[in-house]
Scaffold this motif. Sequence first.
Motif, short mmCIF file in Angstrom:
data_model
loop_
_atom_site.label_atom_id
_atom_site.label_comp_id
_atom_site.label_asym_id
_atom_site.label_seq_id
_atom_site.Cartn_x
_atom_site.Cartn_y
_atom_site.Cartn_z
N PRO A 163 1.17 -0.87 0.27
CA PRO A 163 0.05 -0.58 0.01
C PRO A 163 0.73 1.17 0.36
CG PRO A 163 -0.12 -1.04 1.87
CD PRO A 163 0.49 -2.15 0.96
N THR A 164 0.39 2.14 -0.25
CA THR A 164 1.08 3.65 -0.31
C THR A 164 -0.02 4.64 0.37
OG1 THR A 164 -0.05 4.27 -2.70
CG2 THR A 164 2.54 3.18 -2.66
N SER A 165 0.66 5.04 0.67
CA SER A 165 -0.33 6.41 1.20
C SER A 165 0.30 7.70 1.35
CB SER A 165 -0.09 6.95 2.99
OG SER A 165 1.05 6.49 3.07
N GLN A 212 0.85 12.65 2.41
CA GLN A 212 0.50 13.17 3.96
C GLN A 212 1.30 14.49 3.05
OE1 GLN A 212 2.89 12.51 7.43
NE2 GLN A 212 4.31 11.58 6.01
N ARG A 255 -2.39 2.66 -5.79
CA ARG A 255 -3.08 2.95 -4.18
C ARG A 255 -2.25 1.97 -3.89
NH1 ARG A 255 -8.75 2.83 -6.31
NH2 ARG A 255 -8.22 1.41 -7.57
N HIS A 256 -1.65 1.21 -4.76
CA HIS A 256 -0.61 -0.14 -3.99
C HIS A 256 0.40 -0.25 -5.56
CE1 HIS A 256 -3.55 -3.57 -6.18
NE2 HIS A 256 -4.34 -2.46 -5.39
#
Length: 121
Positions: free
Chosen positions: A42-44, A46, A94-95
């Motif tokens: 997964p990626t995030s 910020q 997203r992943h």
Amino acid sequence: KGYHFSPGAYVEYAGKLSAEERDTLATQLQAQIDALVAQSIPTSVQMVPAHRLGEVCASGTVATNFLEPSEREKLVRVVSVGGLPGPCGGTHVRHTGEIGRLVIDGVKSKGKGTRVSYHTE
């Protein structure tokens, strides 16, 4: 430095490698990329004030001493893949499984650096 559009996508790194090192690196990179894509990591995303990039990103990977006082509070997009953050303004999956097949086309010396060329299938 990099260019992530097809055709001609690449990433450049500081430091030169010998021809043997480049060949070895290309093989190792392909194996690692295949494994990372298969894991669907997964990626995030910020938003971080520019003056905090050195705290948020891996040690030594982001220089913040070049910032003008007016830029210190500017928000920078930081993308993490598997918990490893880095500043980036591009579009992200997203992943890693969404990437599909990523192929290393070559590793070449360019000036004082090394260029890794790639494409997706």
